[in-house]
Design a protein around this motif. Structure first.
Motif, PDB file in Angstrom:
ATOM      1  N   PHE A 137      30.180  60.548  74.897  1.00  0.00           N
ATOM      2  CA  PHE A 137      29.114  59.832  75.550  1.00  0.00           C
ATOM      3  C   PHE A 137      28.374  60.767  76.203  1.00  0.00           C
ATOM      4  N   ALA A 138      28.723  62.093  76.299  1.00  0.00           N
ATOM      5  CA  ALA A 138      27.640  63.007  77.129  1.00  0.00           C
ATOM      6  C   ALA A 138      26.388  63.324  76.215  1.00  0.00           C
ATOM      7  N   ARG A 139      26.161  62.698  74.908  1.00  0.00           N
ATOM      8  CA  ARG A 139      24.752  62.990  74.302  1.00  0.00           C
ATOM      9  C   ARG A 139      23.667  62.366  75.302  1.00  0.00           C
ATOM     10  N   PRO A 140      22.517  62.826  75.250  1.00  0.00           N
ATOM     11  CA  PRO A 140      21.611  62.373  76.235  1.00  0.00           C
ATOM     12  C   PRO A 140      21.069  61.096  75.809  1.00  0.00           C
ATOM     13  N   VAL A 141      21.218  60.568  74.362  1.00  0.00           N
ATOM     14  CA  VAL A 141      20.541  59.678  74.057  1.00  0.00           C
ATOM     15  C   VAL A 141      21.164  58.179  74.714  1.00  0.00           C
ATOM     16  N   PHE A 142      22.438  58.480  75.044  1.00  0.00           N
ATOM     17  CA  PHE A 142      22.980  57.191  75.908  1.00  0.00           C
ATOM     18  C   PHE A 142      22.004  57.011  77.270  1.00  0.00           C
ATOM     19  N   THR A 143      21.984  58.168  77.950  1.00  0.00           N
ATOM     20  CA  THR A 143      21.273  58.060  79.101  1.00  0.00           C
ATOM     21  C   THR A 143      19.918  57.433  78.947  1.00  0.00           C
ATOM     22  N   ALA A 144      19.026  58.122  77.878  1.00  0.00           N
ATOM     23  CA  ALA A 144      17.986  57.619  77.538  1.00  0.00           C
ATOM     24  C   ALA A 144      17.710  56.221  77.338  1.00  0.00           C
ATOM     25  N   ALA A 145      18.591  55.636  76.531  1.00  0.00           N
ATOM     26  CA  ALA A 145      18.706  54.388  76.150  1.00  0.00           C
ATOM     27  C   ALA A 145      19.007  53.191  77.233  1.00  0.00           C
ATOM     28  N   GLU A 173      18.066  56.655  65.464  1.00  0.00           N
ATOM     29  CA  GLU A 173      19.493  56.649  66.336  1.00  0.00           C
ATOM     30  C   GLU A 173      19.147  55.876  67.698  1.00  0.00           C
ATOM     31  N   PHE A 174      18.044  56.337  68.354  1.00  0.00           N
ATOM     32  CA  PHE A 174      17.647  55.456  69.653  1.00  0.00           C
ATOM     33  C   PHE A 174      17.625  54.025  69.442  1.00  0.00           C
ATOM     34  N   ALA A 175      17.197  53.482  68.425  1.00  0.00           N
ATOM     35  CA  ALA A 175      17.301  51.967  68.062  1.00  0.00           C
ATOM     36  C   ALA A 175      18.783  51.519  67.924  1.00  0.00           C
ATOM     37  N   ASN A 176      19.545  52.153  67.157  1.00  0.00           N
ATOM     38  CA  ASN A 176      20.961  51.789  67.042  1.00  0.00           C
ATOM     39  C   ASN A 176      21.458  51.900  68.179  1.00  0.00           C
ATOM     40  N   VAL A 177      21.572  52.904  69.134  1.00  0.00           N
ATOM     41  CA  VAL A 177      22.223  52.775  70.547  1.00  0.00           C
ATOM     42  C   VAL A 177      21.632  51.792  71.351  1.00  0.00           C
ATOM     43  N   THR A 178      20.330  51.650  71.622  1.00  0.00           N
ATOM     44  CA  THR A 178      19.847  50.308  72.257  1.00  0.00           C
ATOM     45  C   THR A 178      20.379  49.063  71.772  1.00  0.00           C
ATOM     46  N   THR A 179      20.506  48.581  70.558  1.00  0.00           N
ATOM     47  CA  THR A 179      20.800  47.658  70.180  1.00  0.00           C
ATOM     48  C   THR A 179      22.157  47.197  70.221  1.00  0.00           C
ATOM     49  N   SER A 180      23.140  48.503  70.192  1.00  0.00           N
ATOM     50  CA  SER A 180      24.582  48.629  70.335  1.00  0.00           C
ATOM     51  C   SER A 180      24.774  48.183  72.016  1.00  0.00           C
ATOM     52  N   MET A 181      24.025  48.742  72.734  1.00  0.00           N
ATOM     53  CA  MET A 181      24.215  48.455  74.135  1.00  0.00           C
ATOM     54  C   MET A 181      23.823  47.145  74.526  1.00  0.00           C
ATOM     55  N   MET A 182      22.836  46.527  73.969  1.00  0.00           N
ATOM     56  CA  MET A 182      22.569  45.166  74.163  1.00  0.00           C
ATOM     57  C   MET A 182      23.381  44.221  73.580  1.00  0.00           C
ATOM     58  N   ASP A 183      24.250  44.621  72.582  1.00  0.00           N
ATOM     59  CA  ASP A 183      25.362  43.544  71.893  1.00  0.00           C
ATOM     60  C   ASP A 183      26.296  43.512  72.801  1.00  0.00           C
ATOM     61  N   LEU A 184      26.974  44.778  73.467  1.00  0.00           N
ATOM     62  CA  LEU A 184      27.906  44.969  74.186  1.00  0.00           C
ATOM     63  C   LEU A 184      27.748  44.332  75.550  1.00  0.00           C
ATOM     64  N   CYS A 185      26.530  44.926  76.146  1.00  0.00           N
ATOM     65  CA  CYS A 185      26.332  44.573  77.730  1.00  0.00           C
ATOM     66  C   CYS A 185      25.132  43.857  77.911  1.00  0.00           C
ATOM     67  N   PHE A 186      24.975  42.682  77.293  1.00  0.00           N
ATOM     68  CA  PHE A 186      23.857  41.603  77.365  1.00  0.00           C
ATOM     69  C   PHE A 186      23.725  41.332  78.759  1.00  0.00           C
ATOM     70  N   ASP A 187      24.715  41.302  79.454  1.00  0.00           N
ATOM     71  CA  ASP A 187      24.677  40.671  81.027  1.00  0.00           C
ATOM     72  C   ASP A 187      24.043  41.719  81.651  1.00  0.00           C
ATOM     73  N   VAL A 188      23.820  42.912  81.267  1.00  0.00           N
ATOM     74  CA  VAL A 188      23.313  44.013  81.919  1.00  0.00           C
ATOM     75  C   VAL A 188      21.964  44.203  81.788  1.00  0.00           C
ATOM     76  N   PHE A 189      21.832  44.252  80.480  1.00  0.00           N
ATOM     77  CA  PHE A 189      20.581  44.810  79.818  1.00  0.00           C
ATOM     78  C   PHE A 189      19.693  43.879  79.301  1.00  0.00           C
ATOM     79  N   GLY A 190      20.324  42.837  79.081  1.00  0.00           N
ATOM     80  CA  GLY A 190      19.353  41.654  78.294  1.00  0.00           C
ATOM     81  C   GLY A 190      18.587  40.870  78.990  1.00  0.00           C
ATOM     82  N   ILE A 191      17.619  40.100  78.260  1.00  0.00           N
ATOM     83  CA  ILE A 191      16.583  39.372  78.988  1.00  0.00           C
ATOM     84  C   ILE A 191      17.016  37.745  78.771  1.00  0.00           C
TER      85      ILE A 191
END
Length: 280
Positions: A137-145, A173-191
């Protein structure tokens, strides 16, 4: 073109250490990166090495001039930069606080920290024990997403293209990470009003080759199986109704056909009246 000459054109000739560092990166790239595959010339390779060295030394770098000097379009230069950086093993470091200051979104700092932490916990919980240690999880793409999703939720402006460049990743890759974050943590990131596309969720479950087909509800998080159950029940009910309607239509058509056929076969004959009496 010599590295010193390129550095001079970019206004970096005063820093000799920067030029030496860029020359080291170029030698490393010659060994580990085949630039001919994506059509990167020697000049472009040297420019990219200078930018990587400048970013690691916190020296201001004129990227627009560098793109013109490389002879590539901005999109092609970004793609070549990311490919070369990943090939030689150089990783960008993104700090949430620095991102917040740069984009003027300081109040997002605690939300981004919370979102990344929650995503890590839920993602690791979905993995088998044998694969948890290898997850990075140290890759910067997770922080940016995470930063981009938090900014979007709180209706703050964050340039996605700029974040992709800072993370040193690709748009896909950025789109994949953002979609996965929305899928797992919709209560935090979702609208709340935002409707999720199930096809996109299904397609991005292969992030890090680890997401399972179905997830359970964890700490009030989003479970992708809830909507599927409701959808399948609704579809089943509609299918049964359609089946009953088709059977009724078939029965009516069959009845009409039989009545027409029997009417054609039974012909009415006109009777004759005989008023003459037969004489015995």
């Amino acid at each position: 073109m010599d590295m010193s000459e390129i550095a001079k054109r970019l206004g970096l000739s005063d820093s000799k250490y920067l030029v030496r560092k860029a020359a080291e990166l170029r030698r490393l790239a010659d060994i580990q990166f085949d630039s001919s595959i994506i059509g990167v010339g020697e000049t472009c390779k040297a420019v990219i090495c200078l930018e990587i060295a400048a970013s690691r030394m916190d020296i201001i770098f004129d990227r627009q001039t560098a793109i013109k000097l490389s002879g590539l379009s901005e999109k092609a230069y970004n793609r070549s930069f990311n490919s070369m950086q990943n090939s030689i093993g150089v990783k960008n470091k993104l700090d949430i606080r620095e991102l917040a200051i740069q984009f003027g979104c300081v109040r997002l700092i605690p939300f981004v920290h919370k979102g990344i932490s929650l995503f890590k916990d839920r993602f690791l919980a979905s993995l088998p024990l044998s694969r948890r240690a290898s997850t990075d999880f140290a890759r910067p793409v997770f922080t940016a997403a995470a930063f981009y999703l938090c900014a979007k939720k709180h209706k703050l402006r964050a340039d996605k293209i700029k974040l992709i460049e800072l993370a040193g990743t690709s748009e896909s890759e950025f789109a994949n990470v953002t979609t996965s974050m929305m899928d797992l943590c919709f209560d935090v990131f979702g609208i709340a009003k935002e409707k999720k596309d199930s096809k996109k969720i299904q397609g991005n479950r292969e992030l890090l080759d680890a997401l399972p087909e179905k997830r359970r509800l964890v700490d009030g998080g989003y479970s992708s199986s809830d909507g599927e159950e409701e959808g399948s029940a609704y579809k089943k009910r509609k299918k049964m109704e359609k089946h009953d309607l088709d059977e009724w239509k078939a029965a009516v058509l069959k009845s009409n056909k039989l009545s027409k056929t029997s009417g054609k076969q039974t012909k009415l004959k006109q009777g004759t009246l005989d008023f003459l009496k037969k004489v015995p």
